[in-house]
Write a protein that holds these residues in place. Structure first.
Motif, PDB file in Angstrom:
ATOM      1  N   THR A  65      59.453  45.461  77.090  1.00  0.00           N
ATOM      2  CA  THR A  65      58.939  44.105  76.868  1.00  0.00           C
ATOM      3  C   THR A  65      60.016  43.067  77.130  1.00  0.00           C
ATOM      4  O   THR A  65      59.782  42.050  77.795  1.00  0.00           O
ATOM      5  N   GLU A 183      46.898  37.002  70.246  1.00  0.00           N
ATOM      6  CA  GLU A 183      47.159  38.443  70.323  1.00  0.00           C
ATOM      7  C   GLU A 183      48.526  38.709  70.939  1.00  0.00           C
ATOM      8  O   GLU A 183      49.297  39.536  70.448  1.00  0.00           O
ATOM      9  N   ARG A 184      48.825  38.000  72.041  1.00  0.00           N
ATOM     10  CA  ARG A 184      50.108  38.200  72.712  1.00  0.00           C
ATOM     11  C   ARG A 184      51.277  37.774  71.817  1.00  0.00           C
ATOM     12  O   ARG A 184      52.341  38.411  71.825  1.00  0.00           O
ATOM     13  N   GLU A 187      51.813  40.541  69.257  1.00  0.00           N
ATOM     14  CA  GLU A 187      52.399  41.726  69.884  1.00  0.00           C
ATOM     15  C   GLU A 187      53.873  41.514  70.216  1.00  0.00           C
ATOM     16  O   GLU A 187      54.676  42.450  70.126  1.00  0.00           O
ATOM     17  N   SER A 188      54.256  40.297  70.599  1.00  0.00           N
ATOM     18  CA  SER A 188      55.664  40.039  70.921  1.00  0.00           C
ATOM     19  C   SER A 188      56.542  40.157  69.677  1.00  0.00           C
ATOM     20  O   SER A 188      57.666  40.674  69.745  1.00  0.00           O
ATOM     21  N   GLU A 190      55.722  41.999  67.019  1.00  0.00           N
ATOM     22  CA  GLU A 190      55.713  43.432  66.703  1.00  0.00           C
ATOM     23  C   GLU A 190      56.807  44.151  67.496  1.00  0.00           C
ATOM     24  O   GLU A 190      57.558  44.967  66.943  1.00  0.00           O
ATOM     25  N   SER A 191      56.914  43.847  68.794  1.00  0.00           N
ATOM     26  CA  SER A 191      57.945  44.484  69.614  1.00  0.00           C
ATOM     27  C   SER A 191      59.338  44.155  69.115  1.00  0.00           C
ATOM     28  O   SER A 191      60.231  45.012  69.100  1.00  0.00           O
ATOM     29  N   THR A 205      48.745  44.537  63.767  1.00  0.00           N
ATOM     30  CA  THR A 205      48.677  43.182  64.313  1.00  0.00           C
ATOM     31  C   THR A 205      47.252  42.643  64.209  1.00  0.00           C
ATOM     32  O   THR A 205      46.282  43.393  64.313  1.00  0.00           O
TER      33      THR A 205
END
Length: 235
Positions: A65, A183-184, A187-188, A190-191, A205
């Protein structure tokens, strides 16, 4: 807790970038001409190689990512440099993403349980992490690293074993687009948490789009405090 300033997450304020990211950015901004182009090109080439590394891709490694982000931001910076323009935004993001993609995810090792101690003030917060985003962006800024580090460092003392990462947007743009953007964003973060040692299995998430603003506004209004991700923890 590592830094008292990290308590900004409880008050909704922002903090500065990590020392490593700050030094990386300063190094780039201090360069000019061919030296700067070479440094940015090196970061771009390294990011490109990492995104093509089959082992990294297959392992769902968070470094992929960050490599993708470094490739994009360093590419933007190189575009500006073609016209001899130093763009501080893309250079900063290029430096941060390159720094993060070179960090090997650390596995959290369970330590022997210490004697019970008074729970720190942070442990009473249901949402110790609050991260804001630029308009129409899912790219974490430098303060996101500090916020995630704060959550990670307090996870053990506070006995936080599961996390819910919730993405939000402001009301500019369509509802469908904002749902995907939230959502993005989730997720960012989370990464970023996984890269700092939190198990992906402990993270859930959610994406709320523009439906639950922090600051109520009319439709179409851009509002920084609504462009956010909240990190919630179990109590």
């Amino acid at each position: 807790m590592k830094r008292t300033t990290a308590i900004f997450a409880l008050a909704g304020a922002a903090v500065g970038m990590t020392p490593a990211a700050a030094f990386a950015q300063d190094d780039l901004m201090a360069m000019d001409g061919s030296e700067l182009r070479s440094a940015v090109q090196m970061r771009y080439d390294a990011a490109l190689a990492l995104t093509n590394d089959a082992a990294i891709v297959a392992a769902n490694d968070p470094r992929y990512t960050w490599a993708s982000e470094a490739k994009a931001q360093c590419g933007i910076a190189l575009g500006y440099l073609k016209s001899n323009t130093k763009d501080p935004v893309s250079l900063s993001k290029c430096a941060l993403a390159y720094d993060m993609m070179n960090r090997t995810p650390q596995q959290r090792v369970a330590a022997p349980m210490p004697e019970p101690e008074p729970r720190p003030e942070a442990c009473t917060a249901q949402a110790p992490g609050l991260i804001f985003f630029e308009f129409d962006s899912a790219t974490p800024q430098q303060d996101a690293v500090e916020t995630v580090e704060y959550v990670v460092e307090n996870a053990g003392p506070c006995n936080w074993t599961s996390f819910t990462v919730v993405g939000h947007t402001d009301r500019a743009g369509s509802s469908a687009y904002n749902q995907g953007l939230s959502e993005r964003r989730a997720e960012s973060i989370e990464s970023l948490m996984v890269a700092r040692g939190i198990s992906g299995a402990a993270i859930t998430t959610q994406a709320k789009g523009e439906e639950t603003p922090r600051v109520p506004t009319a439709d179409g209004v851009r509002e920084l405090q609504n462009r956010r991700v909240e990190i919630l923890v179990n109590q």
